[in-house]
Design a protein around this motif. Structure first.
Motif, mmCIF file in Angstrom:
data_model
loop_
_atom_site.group_PDB
_atom_site.id
_atom_site.type_symbol
_atom_site.label_atom_id
_atom_site.label_comp_id
_atom_site.label_asym_id
_atom_site.label_seq_id
_atom_site.Cartn_x
_atom_site.Cartn_y
_atom_site.Cartn_z
ATOM 1 N N ASN A 174 1.704 -5.077 -8.469
ATOM 2 C CA ASN A 174 0.404 -5.112 -9.124
ATOM 3 C C ASN A 174 -0.687 -5.320 -8.077
ATOM 4 O O ASN A 174 -0.461 -5.994 -7.067
ATOM 5 N N PRO A 175 -1.872 -4.738 -8.286
ATOM 6 C CA PRO A 175 -2.965 -4.927 -7.331
ATOM 7 C C PRO A 175 -3.323 -6.407 -7.174
ATOM 8 O O PRO A 175 -3.222 -7.194 -8.124
ATOM 9 N N PHE A 176 -3.717 -6.790 -5.948
ATOM 10 C CA PHE A 176 -4.115 -8.173 -5.713
ATOM 11 C C PHE A 176 -5.168 -8.244 -4.617
ATOM 12 O O PHE A 176 -5.353 -7.316 -3.827
ATOM 13 N N ASP A 177 -5.844 -9.365 -4.590
ATOM 14 C CA ASP A 177 -6.853 -9.643 -3.574
ATOM 15 C C ASP A 177 -6.166 -10.178 -2.325
ATOM 16 O O ASP A 177 -5.294 -11.052 -2.426
ATOM 17 N N ALA B 123 -12.024 -4.691 -2.122
ATOM 18 C CA ALA B 123 -11.158 -3.926 -3.022
ATOM 19 C C ALA B 123 -9.797 -4.597 -3.095
ATOM 20 O O ALA B 123 -9.471 -5.471 -2.288
ATOM 21 N N LYS B 124 -9.013 -4.205 -4.069
ATOM 22 C CA LYS B 124 -7.680 -4.748 -4.231
ATOM 23 C C LYS B 124 -6.689 -4.047 -3.298
ATOM 24 O O LYS B 124 -6.871 -2.888 -2.919
ATOM 25 N N GLU C 52 -3.506 -2.162 -3.138
ATOM 26 C CA GLU C 52 -2.678 -1.415 -4.081
ATOM 27 C C GLU C 52 -2.321 -0.065 -3.486
ATOM 28 O O GLU C 52 -2.995 0.451 -2.597
ATOM 29 N N GLU D 216 -6.403 -13.943 -1.787
ATOM 30 C CA GLU D 216 -5.536 -14.646 -2.739
ATOM 31 C C GLU D 216 -4.099 -14.631 -2.233
ATOM 32 O O GLU D 216 -3.398 -15.652 -2.279
ATOM 33 N N TYR D 217 -3.681 -13.479 -1.760
ATOM 34 C CA TYR D 217 -2.309 -13.378 -1.254
ATOM 35 C C TYR D 217 -2.109 -14.250 -0.021
ATOM 36 O O TYR D 217 -1.088 -14.947 0.095
ATOM 37 N N TRP E 189 0.827 -1.208 0.000
ATOM 38 C CA TRP E 189 0.000 0.000 0.000
ATOM 39 C C TRP E 189 0.862 1.261 0.000
ATOM 40 O O TRP E 189 0.527 2.256 -0.649
#
Length: 302
Positions: A271-274, A253-254, A256, A277-278, A220
């Motif tokens: 890159n933006p990510f969930d 939201a992602k 980022e 997921e991370y 972030w």
């Protein structure tokens, strides 16, 4: 004032406060808060309640929750044989924390103390987050609105044979930040100095709180902040109790960096990510110290 390098920040001292927070996040990814506004009596009462809940019989702590990343009870295991914990995955979900306490047969007084303390930690996290935004020159918004937050109670069962052993393995926290009430009587938290690679003991100071910056904050902030690597060691053969609030990542939201933190001098690093997921990738790639972030590293342009 510093304690072996780790900054100590007075939250009631307005002189350069936001700049000090940003500097601590960038240089250490860890700092200790004094004058944070949470009553010492409430902190002491919460520690007593947490100890009593962690001392419950195993069948009550386990309940009927299946094993998995969101299980409410973490038993001692191969990686951390002296550690056990109780946690609620998202204390901001309506009724979740109260349901969790009811399942543990917590008394009305115990419920009131935990509910009051967890809310105080969350309010403090939002305040610190807002001040960090100010320090970066951003408009102070409610940065953690609708973010899930994990509330966790930890117990380290140390005996004579465990002195010198690891209670919690080396790791970074996956979320944005963690507010920790460490045991004021039993030391053990160690953080890595990112400049030297040395382990630094974060010695306890009664009535204070530790803030650790996690992987999400590194992304972030577009690399301005350090996701501190840390562990817990056994220094003495006695029970150690700690209580933590983990502010995780955005729910809808992602993850980022804000546009204000991206420019020609500071190109986007990730890159933006969930967040979920991370978190799953951290587990599947066995990357407890944030190595999975490299999978989201943005391609560099010449």
């Amino acid at each position: 004032m510093e304690i072996k390098g780790v900054p100590i920040i007075d939250l009631q001292d307005p002189c350069g406060l936001t700049e000090k927070l940003v500097k601590a996040c960038g240089e250490w990814g860890c700092f200790r808060l004094v004058n944070h506004g949470i009553p010492l009596e409430l902190m002491s009462e919460t520690k007593v309640v947490c100890r009593s809940l962690l001392d419950l019989p195993l069948e009550i702590k386990q309940g009927n929750c299946p094993p998995g990343p969101d299980q409410r009870y973490t038993p001692p295991n191969f990686a951390s044989p002296y550690f056990e914990g109780l946690n609620i995955r998202d204390m901001t979900s309506p009724g979740a924390l109260l349901d969790f306490l009811c399942q543990l047969n917590a008394s009305p007084q115990q419920r009131e103390i935990i509910l009051k303390y967890s809310q105080a930690l969350f309010d403090l996290a939002k305040d610190v987050g807002g001040k960090i935004m100010e320090g970066l020159g951003l408009a102070r918004l409610e940065i953690f609105k609708d973010w899930p937050c994990r509330f966790q109670m930890n117990k380290y069962n140390y005996g004579p044979e465990s002195v010198g052993s690891t209670g919690a393995i080396m790791h970074s926290d996956p979320g944005f930040l963690t507010i920790l009430q460490d045991d004021e009587l039993v030391n053990g938290l160690e953080v890595v100095n990112k400049f030297t690679g040395e382990l630094v003991s974060v010695d306890p100071i009664p009535g204070t709180l530790v803030v650790n910056i996690g992987d999400v904050a590194q992304v972030w902030s577009n690399g301005r902040f350090c996701n501190v690597t840390h562990r817990v060691q056994c220094y003495q053969p006695t029970i150690r109790i700690s209580i933590a609030l983990f502010v995780l990542g955005p729910r809808n939201a992602k993850v980022e960096a804000p546009l204000e933190l991206v420019d020609s001098d500071h190109p986007r690093l990730y890159n933006p990510f969930d967040f979920e997921e991370y978190r799953n990738l951290r587990t599947s790639t066995k990357s407890p110290t944030g190595g999975a972030l490299e999978l989201f590293r943005a391609a560099r342009t010449k």
